[in-house]
Design an enzyme around this catalytic site. Structure first.
Site, short mmCIF file in Angstrom:
data_model
loop_
_atom_site.label_atom_id
_atom_site.label_comp_id
_atom_site.label_asym_id
_atom_site.label_seq_id
_atom_site.Cartn_x
_atom_site.Cartn_y
_atom_site.Cartn_z
N CYS A 31 16.19 40.92 -63.57
CA CYS A 31 15.77 41.48 -64.87
C CYS A 31 14.63 40.68 -65.48
O CYS A 31 14.48 39.49 -65.23
CB CYS A 31 16.94 41.44 -65.84
SG CYS A 31 18.22 42.57 -65.35
N TYR A 170 21.78 50.47 -54.45
CA TYR A 170 22.34 49.23 -55.00
C TYR A 170 23.74 49.48 -55.55
O TYR A 170 23.93 50.37 -56.38
CB TYR A 170 21.40 48.74 -56.09
CG TYR A 170 21.87 47.60 -56.95
CD1 TYR A 170 22.30 46.39 -56.40
CD2 TYR A 170 21.83 47.70 -58.34
CE1 TYR A 170 22.69 45.34 -57.21
CE2 TYR A 170 22.21 46.64 -59.15
CZ TYR A 170 22.64 45.47 -58.59
OH TYR A 170 23.02 44.43 -59.40
N HIS A 173 26.96 44.03 -58.32
CA HIS A 173 27.44 43.66 -59.62
C HIS A 173 28.36 44.73 -60.25
O HIS A 173 28.19 45.13 -61.42
CB HIS A 173 26.24 43.35 -60.55
CG HIS A 173 25.40 42.22 -60.08
ND1 HIS A 173 24.18 42.38 -59.44
CD2 HIS A 173 25.66 40.91 -60.13
CE1 HIS A 173 23.71 41.19 -59.13
NE2 HIS A 173 24.59 40.28 -59.54
N ASP A 266 27.14 34.63 -59.94
CA ASP A 266 26.00 35.01 -59.10
C ASP A 266 24.78 34.22 -59.56
O ASP A 266 24.16 33.49 -58.78
CB ASP A 266 25.75 36.51 -59.21
CG ASP A 266 24.52 36.93 -58.43
OD1 ASP A 266 24.19 36.26 -57.44
OD2 ASP A 266 23.88 37.92 -58.82
#
Ligand code: ADP
Ligand code: SF4
Length: 698
Positions: A31, A170, A173, A266
Site C-alpha cells: 500500500c 490475490y 491476507h 506479515d
C-alpha cells in the site's frame, strides 16, 4: 567498488510464464495511499524502484469491481477503463527502466464494508467480519460467485491492455479467495464448502478463467498467506495443499504469513521479528512446487538473500519495506556499493502513513512518496544556486543530520554540523537503546557513513552554541535544529497544565532523557511510568525499568496503552509483551497529583485512584528547544551585521514530531534552500479532479 561474486546469483534472470524478470529482486504489492486516485505519485513511486533495479514493481491490492470497496482506505481500484488509464502510467514508468509491472487483483469479500459504494460485503457464509465486527456479509449465491469470476476476468483484460505484465489472483491476507479456502470463513455445504478441494474451487475456477483470458500475455501470480498464524486463514498443511491443487495454473507463487487481523505478523516490526523470519513457513512451499517462489521478511542483507536463493527455498527476493527505504537497493548491491544501502529499520511508519487515507512516507527515506509531487529523487541532488556559502547547522539530530547531508550533496562550500552532545544522533542516540528498538540504529548508521564521506561537511561535537557563538561563527546561512525535550512538569494534552507536584528536578521524578541519557538513578522498587503521548517512549521505558528489577506500572490517561503503536501494527503484540514481562497496565487514568511515594488521579469513570510509586517517569508531551532560534530571529540587524543572510529552523525545534517528520523537514529545507522563500515549503503537485460546471449538468 565491485560486487562480491557470491551475490552474482541475485542478478540471474527468472522466467515467469510468458515474461522474464531481469534479476531476482521483486517489489511485492504494498500500500501507498495512492491507488488509481493519485496516478502521478503511483507511477513515479513505482518507477523509482524500477530505476533502482527492482525487476518487477507491483501495485497495492487492486479491487476488481464496485462490490469490493474499502474507502477511505485507498487501494487501487480497477473498476473501469479510467482507473486503468491512470495505472497505465505506472506500467510506462516500469517499462522505461526494464522492469515488469504487476497488478494485485483482488476482492475483499467479507471485509469490504462498502462505505462509498453502499453495497453489502460478500462472503462464502454469513459470518461477521473479524476485521470490522459490525459488518455482516451477504452469503454468496452461485450467481454472485459467477459474477465475481467474470469481474476478475474483465479486470485482468483491462490490466493487460493497460500494460501490466503480471496479473494476480490475490487471496490475501484473508480476502475473498482465501475466505473460500479457510474453514474459519467458509461453512458452506455446497460444492464450494467442506473438503479442501471444494473450498479451493472458487479460487481455482477464477484462476482458470483468468489464465484462459490473459495467460498468453501475462504471468499469473497468486499471493497468499500460507500460514495465518491465527484463526483467520489456513495453516501450513492446507496452504501447501492449495499450492498442489492450483500449481498448474500459476506462474509465480508469492507467499507470506499472517492475515488481515494478524497483518502485524506479515509486516512484522523489527521490535518483534528479525530479518528473514517468514522463511520458517514460506520456505516450506518449495517442497510442493517447482514454480518460481517469492517471499518476504524485511531482507536487506545481500549475503542472506544469496543464501536463500542458493538454498532453493525461494527464487526471488521479495520486498515491500526494504524497497521503500531504499529504492536503489538492487543497484547498490549490483555495483558493490554495500555501504550505501539505506536499510529499513522496521518501524512501520510507512504503514502508519500509507494506510487509512494517508500518503506514504518513510523514516529512513525522506523522499519516499515525494517522487512525483515534489520531484525528489533519492539519489540525485541538484547543485544549489547559493552553494558558494557556508552553512551552520546547529544540532545533529534527525533533522540536522539529514539537512547537512543534503546540503553537502548539493555542493555547498562548507557545511558545519555542530552539536553539544559528544555524538551525533539527537534523539536517535537513545531511542535504539529502548528494548526492542535496536534496529532503529540503522537510521543513525547510514547517516554517519554519509557524513563521513562528504568532504564539504564538517561535524563538530561537544560544542554548545549560544546566540553570540552562532552570530560569530562566520557562516552566511544558519539552520537551527536544536530539537525538543520532554516536559519536566507533566504538561499534557488532557489538562493543558502541569501536574501538581510534578517536577523532574526532584529525585523521584523523571523525564525519559534523564533515564536514557543522564543516568539519573531511579530510587526504590515501585515505579509508575505515566504516559499521555501513546507511542513507544513510555512503553519502552516501562519495559526497561522492569528488566532492571523494578515493579513497574504503565499508566496512561489514554483509552488504551500505546494506541499509536496500533498504527504501526505493534500495539496488540506490544501490550501482550509488556504483560508477559510483568509490566502492569492501566488505561484511562488521569493523573492529578504526584507526591513522595504516590501518584493519584481518577479512573475513566471519575473515581479516585492512588498508585504507590517510589518513582514516577513522565512521558506526557514534548516541547521545542526554540530559545536559541527565537533569540537569533529577534535581532535581525545583529545577524546581518555578522554577515548572516538567512536563518531557518527545522525538525522538532519547530514542533516535536516523529523522527520521519523531523528528518523530512531537514531534507525539505535543504532541497529548497535556493527557492524564493526557503522557510515556506514550495507547493506540491496535488492530484485531484477539477470539474467544470458543465460536468455537473449546470
Ligand atoms: P530533531 O529530531 O529535530 O533532529 P533532536 O532533539 O533529535 O531533534 O536533536 C537535537 C540536537 O540538537 C541534539 O543532539 C542536541 O544536543 C542539539 N542541540 C540542542 N541545542 C544545541 C545548541 N545550542 N548547540 C549545539 N547543539 C544543540
Ligand atoms: Fe522501513 Fe520504517 Fe521506512 Fe517503513 S518507514 S520502510 S519500516 S524504515
Amino acid at each position: 567498488m565491485t560486487r562480491d561474486p557470491k551475490h552474482d546469483i541475485l542478478f540471474e534472470p527468472v522466467r515467469i510464464g510468458p515474461r522474464t524478470l531481469r534479476n531476482r529482486f521483486y517489489q511485492v504489492p504494498h500500500c501507498t495511499g495512492f491507488g488509481a486516485e493519485k496516478p502521478g505519485s503511483q507511477a513515479r513511486f513505482r518507477g523509482m524502484k524500477a530505476e533502482g533495479g527492482w525487476a518487477a514493481v507491483n501495485t497495492e491490492e487492486a479491487l476488481i469491481s464496485s462490490d469490493t470497496d474499502y474507502w477511505p482506505v485507498v487501494s487501487t481500484r480497477v473498476w473501469d477503463e479510467d482507473d486503468l488509464r491512470n495505472l497505465s502510467l505506472m506500467c510506462d514508468e516500469a517499462h522505461k527502466h526494464g522492469s515488469l509491472a504487476g497488478i494485485e487483483l483482488t476482492h475483499g469479500g467479507v471485509h469490504a464494508d462498502g462505505r462509498e459504494s453502499r453495497r453489502p460485503s460478500l462472503g462464502p457464509s454469513q459470518l461477521a467480519s473479524d476485521y470490522h465486527p459490525f459488518v455482516v456479509p451477504k452469503a454468496m449465491e452461485l450467481a454472485d460467485i459467477k459474477r465475481i469470476r467474470e469481474d476478475w476476468v474483465r479486470a485482468a483484460k483491462l490490466s493487460r491492455d493497460a500494460g501490466f505484465d503480471i496479473v494476480y489472483v490475490y487471496g490475501g491476507h484473508s480476502y475473498l479467495p482465501l475466505q473460500f479456502l479457510s474453514p474459519f470463513y467458509n461453512k458452506r455445504t455446497d460444492a464450494y464448502g467442506g473438503a479442501l478441494e471444494n473450498r479451493a474451487r472458487f479460487w481455482i475456477e477464477t484462476l482458470e478463467e483468468v489464465r484462459a483470458a490473459v495467460g498468453d500475455d501475462c504471468a499469473i501470480a497468486v499471493r497468499f498467506c500460507v500460514e495465518a498464524l491465527g484463526p483467520a486463514g489456513v495453516e501450513l498443511d492446507e496452504g501447501t495443499g492449495f499450492v498442489v491443487l492450483a500449481d498448474h495454473l500459476v506462474d509465480l507463487w508469492d507467499v507470506n504469513v499472517g492475515s488481515i487481523t494478524d497483518w502485524s505478523k506479515d509486516s512484522g516490526a523489527s521490535r518483534f521479528f528479525p530479518e528473514g523470519y517468514q522463511l520458517e513457513w514460506t520456505g516450506r512451499v518449495r517442497e510442493v512446487t517447482a514454480k518460481p517462489i517469492v517471499g518476504v521478511g524485511r531482507l536487506t542483507s545481500p549475503d542472506r538473500m544469496a543464501e536463500i536463493v542458493r538454498s532453493g527455498a525461494w527464487d526471488l527476493i521479495g520486498a515491500a519495506r526494504p524497497s521503500i527505504s531504499d529504492p536503489f537497493l538492487p543497484k547498490k548491491i549490483e555495483e558493490g556499493r554495500y555501504g550505501e544501502i539505506r536499510e529499513c529499520i522496521g518501524c512501520n511508519v510507512c504503514i502508519m502513513k500509507a494506510e487509512w487515507g494517508n500518503h506514504i512516507g518513510c523514516t529512513q527515506n525522506a523522499t519516499a512518496g515525494e517522487e512525483y509531487r515534489r520531484g525528489w529523487h533519492p539519489e540525485k541532488f541538484e547543485p544549489a544556486a547559493n552553494a558558494d556559502n557556508d552553512v551552520l547547522v546547529v544540532g545533529a539530530g534527525p533533522a540536522g543530520m539529514e539537512c547537512a547531508i543534503v546540503l553537502g550533496k548539493r555542493g555547498f562550500r562548507r557545511v558545519h554540523l555542530v552539536d553539544a552532545a559528544p555524538e551525533i544522533g539527537g534523539v536517535m542516540r537513545w531511542i535504539p537503546r529502548l528494548p526492542g528498538l535496536g534496529e532503529w540504529a540503522r537510521f543513525l548508521n547510514w547517516r554517519a557513513v554519509q557524513l563521513e564521506k562528504l568532504k564539504n561537511v564538517e561535524v563538530i561535537l561537544g560544542t554548545e552554541l549560544t546566540a553570540t557563538d552562532v552570530r560569530d561563527y562566520g557562516a552566511e546561512i544558519v539552520v537551527v535544529a536544536t530539537g525538543a525535550r520532554w516536559s519536566t512538569d507533566g504538561l499534557n494534552a488532557y489538562t493543558h497544565v502541569p501536574i501538581p507536584g510534578a517536577d523532574a528536578s526532584l529525585a523521584h521524578i523523571f523525564t525519559p532523557e534523564q533515564i536514557m541519557l543522564d543516568g539519573k538513578a531511579v530510587p526504590g522498587k515501585r515505579v509508575v511510568v505515566y504516559d499521555a503521548e501513546g507511542y513507544f517512549t513510555a512503553a519502552g521505558l516501562a519495559e526497561k525499568l522492569a528488566a532492571e528489577g523494578h515493579d513497574v506500572e504503565l499508566a496512561t490517561c489514554l483509552e488504551r496503552i500505546a494506541p499509536v503503536t496500533d498504527e504501526t501494527l505493534e500495539g496488540p503484540m506490544l501490550r501482550q509483551h509488556l504483560h508477559d514481562v510483568g509490566v502492569r497496565q492501566r488505561a484511562g487514568f488521569l493523573a492529578a497529583e504526584i507526591g513522595e511515594g504516590f501518584i493519584r488521579g481518577t479512573d475513566e469513570f471519575g473515581e479516585p485512584v492512588e498508585l504507590e510509586a517510589d518513582a514516577v517517569v513522565l512521558a506526557t508531551q514534548r516541547l521545542s528547544n526554540e530559545l536559541l532560534y527565537l533569540e537569533l530571529v529577534e535581532d535581525v540587524n545583529a545577524l546581518h551585521a555578522e554577515g548572516i543572510d538567512a536563518l531557518y529552523r527545522i525538525g522538532d525545534c519547530v514542533a516535536p514530531r516523529i523522527v520521519a517528520e523531523a528528518s523530512y523537514d531537514g531534507h525539505r529545507l535543504a532541497r529548497e534552500i535556493d527557492s524564493d522563500d526557503p522557510a515556506t515549503p514550495l507547493p506540491y503537485t496535488r492530484e485531484r479532479i477539477v470539474l467544470e460546471s458543465a460536468a455537473i449538468g449546470t
